[in-house]
Design an enzyme around this catalytic site. Structure first.
Site, short mmCIF file in Angstrom:
data_model
loop_
_atom_site.label_atom_id
_atom_site.label_comp_id
_atom_site.label_asym_id
_atom_site.label_seq_id
_atom_site.Cartn_x
_atom_site.Cartn_y
_atom_site.Cartn_z
N LYS A 98 0.81 -1.23 0.00
CA LYS A 98 0.00 0.00 0.00
C LYS A 98 0.84 1.28 0.00
O LYS A 98 0.40 2.31 -0.52
CB LYS A 98 -0.94 0.01 1.21
CG LYS A 98 -2.02 -1.07 1.18
CD LYS A 98 -3.07 -0.83 0.12
CE LYS A 98 -4.22 -1.82 0.21
NZ LYS A 98 -5.16 -1.69 -0.92
N GLU A 120 -10.18 5.85 2.72
CA GLU A 120 -11.00 4.77 3.26
C GLU A 120 -10.08 3.63 3.62
O GLU A 120 -9.00 3.50 3.06
CB GLU A 120 -12.01 4.31 2.19
CG GLU A 120 -11.45 3.30 1.17
CD GLU A 120 -10.36 3.86 0.26
OE1 GLU A 120 -10.24 5.09 0.16
OE2 GLU A 120 -9.61 3.05 -0.32
N SER A 387 1.89 -9.70 -0.85
CA SER A 387 1.49 -8.29 -0.77
C SER A 387 1.53 -7.69 0.62
O SER A 387 1.65 -6.47 0.75
CB SER A 387 0.08 -8.14 -1.35
OG SER A 387 -0.79 -9.05 -0.72
#
Lengths: 417, 266
Positions: A98, A120, A387
């Site tokens: 991210k 969000e 990830s």
């Protein structure tokens, strides 16, 4: 829309901001100007050597890029002996892919002269990454999180607050990620002069799907170089879990123009697609419009969004990035559901064979790799995007596997699932 | 086609001939119940509301504030569907009112764009406000709407550029919905000072009537807006009134607002 050209070649033939029939902009008119501004700022920035140099510097000195490529020797025994490589996005600062997107968008925020960011978050990973980037660049930060998710991801709520962000618990609707996005959009429409919405995945109105993919494309670029260096050839398949689909698009983008490399995405099958309790948009959804884009959506016969379900908060979303919808339709990528139980088996296996505790989202991709090994055979080369790391999921996993966390911790975490 | 349809344009013309602004009232279909929403709308019509905006309850109303969110959520929980909306449209029409539908895009697409336009027309609907359908994505809708004599109504916002206002106006029929402020629906103490400027900017770009919405809740606010706009749109305030005082309160608010649009100094 002012979108003039794409940042890659795959969308040739699509209208600006679209991926075949998918994508586009379905937003209140009040946001059109802001999306146009963002689009223009994005396209100018990525051609500006000052911007790209600053982004590269942050990726290297702050995130810790390039992320390593790790051969998973012992895990391979459970993948029919295929050669399995892990692209280690879990080793990035903040523990997942991210950060790639938020650093890019935070720099864009500064470039647009805005002083506040909103985001969000579902599992909290994007919220933490946003709060981190905001702290680094001195931006005000508000993160919207469904009340349900603030309970099951209490530690990430604390992390965001420690980083100086305000966390707003959203009590509307189903009180999960979808409602957090609604609330973030409402904030944005009211504050757009000063505020940038740091959308956390490859969904939403144009230019977000393309922009977020672009900032994650570093994953695919590095992975391609790394696998060529170690194997001397391209992998037979690259795999990733798909919630909104940003980690998958980041990895896929490095191989999308190599037809010999299969692209495989794994969505959350929850309790099983036939139970109705899942987040399998491709297996059980239909084309529709959600959160600003046309894509595959879990919806009822009236076009009302249906609640999704997954053990993984990060995959628990009833829509998916529009580029994935298109890659699915044209057959370039293949998407399959992975059930909670199958994902947790892979979670445990990777932990025990490689000493790497993956995020539960990531574990869906790992379960996919186990299937792929059986399909492609012992000599195949498979790469999976690792990830995120699983620290945030320890409580959920402990409950799943029946590990006693002790009275105090259990009481604190019992609020979650 | 010789059947005489009442149109939104006729309503605005009539109001103009009376030197007043048109009063437009919003209520979601099926709130608090199907019968209840029809009763409330009848009260609105009987007390001076000219045009009824029938809301299609949607699971993800990202342009709405808490009052409308809660109402549409209750309507959905109560089983409201697109068919409910069409039934309420019919009821408005049967009562002598002119209904338009307010709907986010996905339910219309799911129902079938052509089928929705045709059915709405058959049930007496005059137009559709689509708050999240940008003109770039609207081509199939525009074709279906025109074919079925439904006015496609789009929004402009204070952030809209001059070019954008022209582009949106070109695709709009009936009236332009001018969002008074940058924000979501819901009553506000002060209707934004951005509204008069926006209406003035829109005037230079189109001859369509311009109605102002977002934040209007009192007769005084309605009067202020009626001084410069052709229509005044009230939504959340009607739901609040229904919540607090039922049909009587809705009737009283309608009367107060109707007085407001008639008392403006124009």
């Amino acid at each position: 829309m002012t979108t003039t050209e794409s940042t890659d070649s795959v969308r040739e033939g699509s209208l600006p901001g679209h991926f075949g029939p998918y994508g586009g902009r379905f937003v209140p008119e009040a946001l059109t100007a802001a999306l146009d501004e963002l689009d223009a700022a994005f396209r100018a920035a990525i051609l500006d050597p000052v911007f790209t140099a600053e982004l590269a510097r942050l990726e290297r000195d702050y995130t810790g890029r390039p992320s390593p490529l790790t051969r998973a020797n012992r895990f391979e025994e459970y993948c029919n002996g295929a050669r399995v490589y892990l692209k280690r996005e879990d080793l990035n600062h903040t523990g997942s892919h991210k950060i790639n997107n938020v650093l890019g968008q935070a720099l864009l925020t500064q470039r647009m002269g805005k002083t506040r960011v909103i985001a969000e978050t579902g599992a909290g990973q994007h919220g933490v990454a946003t709060a981190t980037a905001a702290a680094l660049l001195g931006l005000d930060c508000t993160v919207y999180m469904g009340e349900e998710d603030t309970r099951r991801q209490a530690l990430n709520v604390a992390r965001m607050k420690l980083l100086g962000a305000e966390v707003v618990s959203v009590t509307a609707g189903s009180r999960t990620l979808k409602d957090a996005i609604n609330e973030a959009m409402r904030d944005w429409v009211s504050t757009v002069d000063q505020t940038h919405y740091m959308l956390g995945t490859v969904t939403g109105p144009a230019p977000f799907p393309e922009l977020v993919r672009f900032f994650h494309s570093v994953i695919g670029r590095e992975a391609r170089e790394q696998i060529l260096a170690v194997e001397g050839r391209l992998p037979d398949a690259v795999a990733a879990c798909v919630g909104g689909g940003s980690n998958a698009m980041g990895l896929f983008s490095g191989f999308i123009d190599d037809p010999e490399v299969q692209l495989r995405g794994y969505e959350a099958g929850g309790d099983g697609v036939d139970t109705g309790r899942h987040a399998a948009r491709f297996a059980a959804g239909t084309p529709g419009v959600l959160h600003g884009a046309r894509t595959y959506v879990m919806q009822d016969e009236w076009g009302q969004t249906v609640a999704s379900h997954s053990i993984s908060a990060g995959l628990d979303y009833p829509g998916v990035g529009p580029e994935h919808a298109w890659l699915h339709d044209i057959g370039r990528a293949v998407y399959e559901p992975v059930n909670d139980a199958e994902a947790m088996t892979a979670f445990s296996l990777l932990s025990r064979t490689e000493g790497i505790i993956p995020a539960i989202e990531t574990a869906h991709g790992l379960a996919g790799v186990m299937r792929l090994g059986a399909e492609l055979g012992p000599d195949s080369v498979i790469m999976v995007n690792l990830s995120g790391r699983g620290d945030k999921d320890v409580a959920t996993a402990a409950r799943w596997f029946g590990i006693d966390l002790g009275d105090v911790v259990s009481a604190e975490l019992a609020e979650g699932r | 086609m010789s059947v005489q349809r009442r149109t939104i344009a006729d309503s605005f013309s009539k109001a103009k001939s009376e030197n007043r602004a048109l009063l437009i009232g919003y209520l979601p279909a099926g709130y608090p119940t199907v019968e209840g929403s029809i009763e409330l709308i009848h009260a609105m019509l009987d007390n001076g509301v000219d045009l009824i905006e029938v809301g299609l309850p949607y699971s993800d109303p990202l342009m709405d504030g808490p009052v409308i969110q809660e109402a549409v959520s209750a309507a959905l929980t109560g089983g409201a569907t697109t068919e409910t909306v069409l039934d309420v449209v019919q009821a408005v029409s049967d009562h002598g009112g002119l209904p338009v539908v307010m709907s986010y895009w996905n339910p219309i697409e799911r129902y079938g764009v052509e089928r929705f336009a045709q059915t709405l027309s058959e049930r007496g609907g005059a137009g559709v406000i689509t708050p999240d359908l940008t003109i770039e994505e609207a081509q199939p809708w525009l074709e279906a709407a025109h074919k079925n004599s439904i006015d496609p109504i789009f929004l402009v916002a204070p952030s809209s550029s001059e070019i954008r206002i022209s582009q949106v106006s070109d695709q709009t029929r009936g009236f332009i919905y001018a969002a008074s402020t940058m924000g979501v629906t819901g009553a506000r103490d002060n209707v934004s000072s951005m509204a008069p400027e926006l209406v003035a900017r829109v005037r230079t770009r189109t001859d369509l009537p311009i109605a102002v919405g977002l934040g209007v809740s009192t007769g005084a606010q309605a009067a202020d807006i009626a001084a410069y706009a052709d229509g005044v749109i009230v939504g959340s305030a009607f739901i609040k009134a229904a919540n607090q005082g039922g049909t009587a309160a809705v009737a009283e608010l309608a009367a107060q607002l109707a007085q407001g649009v008639r008392s403006a100094v124009r």
